[in-house]
Design a protein around this motif. Structure first.
Motif, PDB file in Angstrom:
ATOM      1  N   GLY A 174      24.620  29.712  17.942  1.00 43.90           N
ATOM      2  CA  GLY A 174      24.462  29.135  17.089  1.00 43.90           C
ATOM      3  C   GLY A 174      25.330  27.772  16.591  1.00 43.90           C
ATOM      4  O   GLY A 174      24.627  26.579  16.436  1.00 43.90           O
ATOM      5  N   THR A 175      26.024  27.420  17.603  1.00 43.56           N
ATOM      6  CA  THR A 175      26.507  26.240  18.214  1.00 43.56           C
ATOM      7  C   THR A 175      25.639  25.523  18.027  1.00 43.56           C
ATOM      8  O   THR A 175      25.006  24.647  19.092  1.00 43.56           O
ATOM      9  CB  THR A 175      28.081  25.536  19.060  1.00 43.56           C
ATOM     10  N   PRO A 176      26.037  23.678  17.082  1.00 45.82           N
ATOM     11  CA  PRO A 176      24.470  22.735  17.727  1.00 45.82           C
ATOM     12  C   PRO A 176      24.542  22.297  18.948  1.00 45.82           C
ATOM     13  O   PRO A 176      26.164  21.592  19.461  1.00 45.82           O
ATOM     14  CB  PRO A 176      24.830  21.863  16.839  1.00 45.82           C
ATOM     15  N   PHE A 177      24.040  21.459  19.413  1.00 45.44           N
ATOM     16  CA  PHE A 177      24.476  20.965  20.732  1.00 45.44           C
ATOM     17  C   PHE A 177      25.540  19.371  19.918  1.00 45.44           C
ATOM     18  O   PHE A 177      26.340  19.059  21.223  1.00 45.44           O
ATOM     19  CB  PHE A 177      23.416  19.704  21.399  1.00 45.44           C
ATOM     20  N   SER A 178      24.866  18.794  19.154  1.00 40.28           N
ATOM     21  CA  SER A 178      25.900  17.606  18.790  1.00 40.28           C
ATOM     22  C   SER A 178      27.251  17.459  18.661  1.00 40.28           C
ATOM     23  O   SER A 178      27.775  17.401  18.339  1.00 40.28           O
ATOM     24  CB  SER A 178      25.339  17.255  17.493  1.00 40.28           C
ATOM     25  N   ASN A 179      27.445  18.595  18.654  1.00 35.63           N
ATOM     26  CA  ASN A 179      28.822  19.593  18.121  1.00 35.63           C
ATOM     27  C   ASN A 179      29.836  19.597  19.629  1.00 35.63           C
ATOM     28  O   ASN A 179      31.119  19.337  19.069  1.00 35.63           O
ATOM     29  CB  ASN A 179      28.912  20.994  18.046  1.00 35.63           C
ATOM     30  N   LEU A 180      28.753  19.230  20.556  1.00 39.61           N
ATOM     31  CA  LEU A 180      29.747  19.533  22.359  1.00 39.61           C
ATOM     32  C   LEU A 180      29.114  18.338  23.043  1.00 39.61           C
ATOM     33  O   LEU A 180      29.926  18.375  24.027  1.00 39.61           O
ATOM     34  CB  LEU A 180      28.727  20.442  22.564  1.00 39.61           C
ATOM     35  N   TYR A 181      27.832  17.916  22.902  1.00 38.97           N
ATOM     36  CA  TYR A 181      27.866  16.342  22.851  1.00 38.97           C
ATOM     37  C   TYR A 181      26.561  15.477  22.413  1.00 38.97           C
ATOM     38  O   TYR A 181      26.214  15.412  21.426  1.00 38.97           O
ATOM     39  CB  TYR A 181      26.984  16.990  24.508  1.00 38.97           C
ATOM     40  N   ASN A 182      27.440  14.450  23.531  1.00 38.97           N
ATOM     41  CA  ASN A 182      26.511  13.031  22.664  1.00 38.97           C
ATOM     42  C   ASN A 182      25.130  12.716  23.777  1.00 38.97           C
ATOM     43  O   ASN A 182      24.859  12.199  23.027  1.00 38.97           O
ATOM     44  CB  ASN A 182      27.991  11.730  23.028  1.00 38.97           C
ATOM     45  N   TYR A 189      26.558  26.935  28.713  1.00 37.82           N
ATOM     46  CA  TYR A 189      25.660  26.638  27.858  1.00 37.82           C
ATOM     47  C   TYR A 189      24.360  26.786  27.093  1.00 37.82           C
ATOM     48  O   TYR A 189      23.882  25.681  28.006  1.00 37.82           O
ATOM     49  CB  TYR A 189      26.405  26.345  26.298  1.00 37.82           C
ATOM     50  N   VAL A 190      23.692  27.506  26.700  1.00 29.38           N
ATOM     51  CA  VAL A 190      22.232  27.517  26.725  1.00 29.38           C
ATOM     52  C   VAL A 190      20.720  27.482  25.411  1.00 29.38           C
ATOM     53  O   VAL A 190      22.008  27.719  24.544  1.00 29.38           O
ATOM     54  CB  VAL A 190      21.587  29.009  27.478  1.00 29.38           C
ATOM     55  N   PHE A 191      20.859  26.248  25.481  1.00 32.03           N
ATOM     56  CA  PHE A 191      20.152  25.418  24.291  1.00 32.03           C
ATOM     57  C   PHE A 191      19.084  26.171  23.853  1.00 32.03           C
ATOM     58  O   PHE A 191      18.164  25.409  24.785  1.00 32.03           O
ATOM     59  CB  PHE A 191      20.392  24.163  24.085  1.00 32.03           C
ATOM     60  N   THR A 192      18.263  26.311  23.160  1.00 30.22           N
ATOM     61  CA  THR A 192      16.884  26.343  22.670  1.00 30.22           C
ATOM     62  C   THR A 192      16.529  26.141  21.088  1.00 30.22           C
ATOM     63  O   THR A 192      16.983  25.507  20.524  1.00 30.22           O
ATOM     64  CB  THR A 192      16.657  27.415  22.295  1.00 30.22           C
ATOM     65  N   MET A 212      12.492  16.363  30.535  1.00 31.76           N
ATOM     66  CA  MET A 212      14.087  16.900  29.676  1.00 31.76           C
ATOM     67  C   MET A 212      13.697  16.356  28.573  1.00 31.76           C
ATOM     68  O   MET A 212      13.608  15.516  28.295  1.00 31.76           O
ATOM     69  CB  MET A 212      15.301  16.294  30.172  1.00 31.76           C
ATOM     70  N   PRO A 213      14.015  17.268  27.222  1.00 30.20           N
ATOM     71  CA  PRO A 213      13.841  16.367  25.365  1.00 30.20           C
ATOM     72  C   PRO A 213      14.613  15.417  25.845  1.00 30.20           C
ATOM     73  O   PRO A 213      16.481  15.684  26.283  1.00 30.20           O
ATOM     74  CB  PRO A 213      14.476  17.985  24.792  1.00 30.20           C
ATOM     75  N   SER A 214      14.428  14.765  24.440  1.00 31.12           N
ATOM     76  CA  SER A 214      15.863  13.237  24.108  1.00 31.12           C
ATOM     77  C   SER A 214      16.828  14.072  24.359  1.00 31.12           C
ATOM     78  O   SER A 214      16.411  15.104  23.103  1.00 31.12           O
ATOM     79  CB  SER A 214      15.106  12.440  23.305  1.00 31.12           C
ATOM     80  N   ASP A 215      17.864  13.219  23.553  1.00 29.78           N
ATOM     81  CA  ASP A 215      19.062  13.626  23.376  1.00 29.78           C
ATOM     82  C   ASP A 215      18.549  13.946  21.529  1.00 29.78           C
ATOM     83  O   ASP A 215      19.537  14.184  20.618  1.00 29.78           O
ATOM     84  CB  ASP A 215      20.016  12.481  23.459  1.00 29.78           C
ATOM     85  N   ASP A 216      18.166  12.825  21.064  1.00 27.63           N
ATOM     86  CA  ASP A 216      17.946  13.241  19.541  1.00 27.63           C
ATOM     87  C   ASP A 216      16.703  14.112  19.020  1.00 27.63           C
ATOM     88  O   ASP A 216      17.509  14.706  18.295  1.00 27.63           O
ATOM     89  CB  ASP A 216      16.497  11.694  19.179  1.00 27.63           C
ATOM     90  N   VAL A 217      16.051  14.864  20.215  1.00 27.31           N
ATOM     91  CA  VAL A 217      15.768  15.942  19.591  1.00 27.31           C
ATOM     92  C   VAL A 217      16.647  16.522  20.754  1.00 27.31           C
ATOM     93  O   VAL A 217      16.796  18.209  19.063  1.00 27.31           O
ATOM     94  CB  VAL A 217      14.597  16.479  21.084  1.00 27.31           C
ATOM     95  N   LEU A 218      17.554  17.238  20.972  1.00 24.90           N
ATOM     96  CA  LEU A 218      18.264  18.113  21.298  1.00 24.90           C
ATOM     97  C   LEU A 218      20.156  18.119  20.664  1.00 24.90           C
ATOM     98  O   LEU A 218      20.050  19.389  20.236  1.00 24.90           O
ATOM     99  CB  LEU A 218      18.843  17.800  23.114  1.00 24.90           C
ATOM    100  N   LYS A 219      19.786  17.523  19.732  1.00 27.02           N
ATOM    101  CA  LYS A 219      21.141  17.569  18.862  1.00 27.02           C
ATOM    102  C   LYS A 219      20.733  18.512  17.513  1.00 27.02           C
ATOM    103  O   LYS A 219      22.372  18.915  17.402  1.00 27.02           O
ATOM    104  CB  LYS A 219      21.341  15.947  18.034  1.00 27.02           C
ATOM    105  N   ASP A 220      19.422  19.335  17.996  1.00 29.22           N
ATOM    106  CA  ASP A 220      19.587  20.123  16.883  1.00 29.22           C
ATOM    107  C   ASP A 220      19.374  21.614  17.158  1.00 29.22           C
ATOM    108  O   ASP A 220      19.702  22.133  16.411  1.00 29.22           O
ATOM    109  CB  ASP A 220      18.338  19.994  15.597  1.00 29.22           C
ATOM    110  N   TRP A 221      19.381  20.940  18.433  1.00 30.88           N
ATOM    111  CA  TRP A 221      18.917  21.942  19.385  1.00 30.88           C
ATOM    112  C   TRP A 221      20.685  23.490  19.016  1.00 30.88           C
ATOM    113  O   TRP A 221      21.856  22.843  18.601  1.00 30.88           O
ATOM    114  CB  TRP A 221      18.341  22.117  20.581  1.00 30.88           C
ATOM    115  N   LYS A 222      20.131  24.546  19.367  1.00 29.89           N
ATOM    116  CA  LYS A 222      21.582  25.333  18.839  1.00 29.89           C
ATOM    117  C   LYS A 222      21.976  26.491  19.935  1.00 29.89           C
ATOM    118  O   LYS A 222      21.358  26.572  21.318  1.00 29.89           O
ATOM    119  CB  LYS A 222      21.307  26.280  17.610  1.00 29.89           C
ATOM    120  N   VAL A 223      22.724  26.542  20.385  1.00 32.18           N
ATOM    121  CA  VAL A 223      23.163  27.715  22.262  1.00 32.18           C
ATOM    122  C   VAL A 223      23.253  29.311  21.514  1.00 32.18           C
ATOM    123  O   VAL A 223      22.785  29.868  20.243  1.00 32.18           O
ATOM    124  CB  VAL A 223      24.842  27.934  21.956  1.00 32.18           C
TER     125      VAL A 223
END
Length: 191
Positions: free
Chosen positions: A122-130, A160-163, A173-184
């Motif tokens: 449940g940890t968001p991508f944006s909490n771990l990566y820029n 970490y697997v993000f979906t 690969m999705p862009s960083d703007d899309v990935l920021k809301d993905w969760k572990v």
């Protein structure tokens, strides 16, 4: 007053003595406030690359926290043993390793188990990566789609697997703007 205290203590002791299926690890103060398992560079809890790929060894390492079931599957032409840790009818942990070998992969799906660095399901991508570049890649081998796997910055053994939602082309690969809301959705440890 003294008589009621003695009766109360006697009742408490009788109730404890009558409990036949007591799980001693469950009485540990570490288990009173949630899971004591954590994922680190070495593995999960007491399970690491030295742990035999047997149900009894894994059960000992998990201190009886999960109900275990086991099976086998073929991976790259080799017979691999798979042991799943179940809770409330759901798979919470998966252990993989060669038959008669050692544990070489652990998949964590339990949202109560964290890494020693604080990451959990449940940890968001944006909490771990820029950004994903250099750390993440698209995955096609997991059944959940779309998925992106990123190596933890603290360990080459943890990923970490993000979906999340992705409307783009299959292989990109999705862009960083899309990935920021993905969760572990899964944490993977590999030896």
């Amino acid at each position: 007053m003294l008589a009621s205290s003695l009766v109360g203590c006697s009742f408490l002791l009788t109730a404890c003595a009558g409990t036949l299926r007591m799980s001693w690890p469950a009485l540990s103060p570490f288990n009173w406030f949630g899971s004591s398992l954590s994922i680190s560079e070495q593995g999960i809890g007491k399970i690491n690359k030295q742990t035999d790929m047997t149900q009894s060894a894994i059960e000992t390492g998990l201190e009886g926290k999960y109900r275990l079931r086991s099976g086998m599957e073929m991976q790259n032409g080799k017979l691999v043993s798979v042991i799943q840790g179940m809770e409330d009818g759901q798979v919470k942990l998966e252990f993989h390793g060669l038959v008669n070998g050692k544990v070489d992969r652990i998949d964590v799906l339990d949202d109560e188990v964290k890494t020693v660095w604080g990451t959990k399901i449940g940890t968001p991508f944006s909490n771990l990566y820029n950004q994903a570049f250099g750390k993440c890649q698209r995955s096609h081998d997991l059944t959940v789609s779309p998925t992106v796997i990123c190596t933890a910055s603290q360990s080459q053994h943890v990923s970490y697997v993000f979906t999340g939602a992705w409307e783009g082309p299959e292989g990109l690969m999705p862009s960083d703007d899309v990935l920021k809301d993905w969760k572990v959705s899964r944490i993977i440890w590999k030896s």
